[in-house]
Design a protein around this motif. Structure first.
Motif, mmCIF file in Angstrom:
data_model
loop_
_atom_site.group_PDB
_atom_site.id
_atom_site.type_symbol
_atom_site.label_atom_id
_atom_site.label_comp_id
_atom_site.label_asym_id
_atom_site.label_seq_id
_atom_site.Cartn_x
_atom_site.Cartn_y
_atom_site.Cartn_z
ATOM 1 N N LYS A 1 0.824 -1.209 0.000
ATOM 2 C CA LYS A 1 0.000 0.000 0.000
ATOM 3 C C LYS A 1 0.859 1.260 0.000
ATOM 4 O O LYS A 1 0.471 2.292 -0.560
ATOM 5 C CB LYS A 1 -0.934 0.003 1.211
ATOM 6 N N ASP A 2 2.038 1.195 0.639
ATOM 7 C CA ASP A 2 2.885 2.375 0.746
ATOM 8 C C ASP A 2 3.964 2.445 -0.324
ATOM 9 O O ASP A 2 4.826 3.320 -0.286
ATOM 10 C CB ASP A 2 3.534 2.436 2.131
ATOM 11 N N GLY A 3 3.950 1.529 -1.288
ATOM 12 C CA GLY A 3 4.931 1.577 -2.368
ATOM 13 C C GLY A 3 5.339 0.187 -2.820
ATOM 14 O O GLY A 3 4.654 -0.804 -2.549
ATOM 15 N N ILE A 4 6.450 0.114 -3.504
ATOM 16 C CA ILE A 4 6.963 -1.146 -4.041
ATOM 17 C C ILE A 4 8.194 -1.550 -3.241
ATOM 18 O O ILE A 4 9.198 -0.831 -3.219
ATOM 19 C CB ILE A 4 7.325 -1.004 -5.534
ATOM 20 N N GLU A 5 8.117 -2.705 -2.604
ATOM 21 C CA GLU A 5 9.234 -3.175 -1.793
ATOM 22 C C GLU A 5 10.173 -4.033 -2.642
ATOM 23 O O GLU A 5 9.729 -4.920 -3.361
ATOM 24 C CB GLU A 5 8.724 -3.994 -0.609
#
Length: 320
Positions: A190-194
């Protein structure tokens, strides 16, 4: 606590190959054995379907006559005396022939999908391997100048075959990860691409104007256009986070609520932790991803909580 023994994906694929080549119709004993084997792990059914599809695809291709793209694979199989020998050789030899067929017949498709509870290992026609986690979707475009992979949703780990003339580029939303010969994972959050790097070095960036950063083995980061890139070197954490490749969930360092959410990704029986204080507690060890009962039992033993079960959920009550 000792981890629950779990088969590797490779072991499951080999066993599926042997079941796929048994003469049909199956004997009553084989029918019972196959039913027991399929019920033991949700990944097995998908593996069996892939093994059967590989053989059926080969038969269709041989009927049409060989093309340049799969002529080598077919000529290899022609030297084997039977369907049984073909898959037995694939299983005993590490799946070399089966990998060739999957590259030809499986990954010619534009998109590959894993369902809930399925973990899938995909050999590519360049020698690279992608391993997809549960509920993931991948698009593959093997062009002559570069290898383009799009992670539409979910998570995947890539072992990239070295080829400086054909960069390997994974896109996920606005993020890009570029490699030549290395191993890394990409996960949509949800907060970006890991991005987690397990081997070699990758170049990663977010957005059209984002500044690329270099990530080395043991590094991890989250790519987002809304936040600066922060790189953390944590090889031990990466190994735990990628336990899913072996069908396991690592409990180490995660709250029980986080671990429950991981189990819920793989199982239709959902774990519900009703006590917020209990949800913040932590345990150490690894458990099979398809065994929420073992996780709930571990919580009972550690904290003495009460559990209620329905046909859709395991409800974990207040900590005593």
């Amino acid at each position: 606590m000792a981890p629950t023994p779990v088969e590797t994906s490779e072991q499951i694929e080999r066993a599926a190959s042997l079941w796929a080549v048994k003469e049909r119709p199956l004997t009553p004993e084989d029918e019972a054995g196959l039913s027991d084997w399929l019920s033991g792990d949700p990944r097995r059914r998908g593996a069996l379907l892939r093994a059967q599809a590989a053989w059926q695809g080969l038969e269709r291709a041989r009927a049409l006559g060989p093309s340049h793209e799969w002529q080598d694979a077919v000529s290899t199989v022609k030297r084997l005396p039977s369907r049984r020998h073909f898959f037995a050789a694939a299983a005993a030899g590490g799946g070399l022939v089966a990998a060739s067929l999957l590259a030809v017949f499986g990954l010619r498709q534009d998109e590959t999908v894993t369902r809930m509870g399925e973990i899938r290992r995909l050999p590519m026609n360049d020698g690279s391997i992608a391993t997809l986690n549960t509920d993931s979707r991948l698009r593959i475009d093997m062009a002559e100048s570069e290898r383009r992979i799009e992670l539409v949703e979910g998570e995947a780990w890539f072992k990239v075959a070295h080829n400086r003339e054909r960069p390997f580029i994974v896109s996920a939303g606005s993020a890009r990860v570029k490699a030549v010969g290395t191993a890394f994972s990409v996960k949509k959050r949800k907060d970006g691409i890991e991005v987690l790097v397990t081997e070699g070095t990758v170049q990663a960036w977010a957005g059209k104007t984002g500044d690329p950063v270099l990530l080395h083995a043991g590094d991890r980061t989250i790519l987002s256009e809304q936040a600066p890139v922060k790189i953390r070197h944590a090889p031990d954490d990466i190994d735990e986070d990628l336990a899913w490749r072996e069908g396991q969930i690592a409990l180490n360092g995660k709250s029980l609520s986080e671990v429950a959410a991981e189990f819920n990704r793989y199982n239709r029986i959902q774990i519900v932790i009703q006590d917020e204080a209990l949800g913040s507690e932590r345990l150490i060890g690894r458990l099979s991803a398809n065994d929420p009962e073992a996780f709930s039992s571990a919580i009972v033993q550690a904290f003495g909580v009460e559990i209620a079960r329905t046909d859709k959920a395991i409800l974990i009550g207040t900590k005593k």
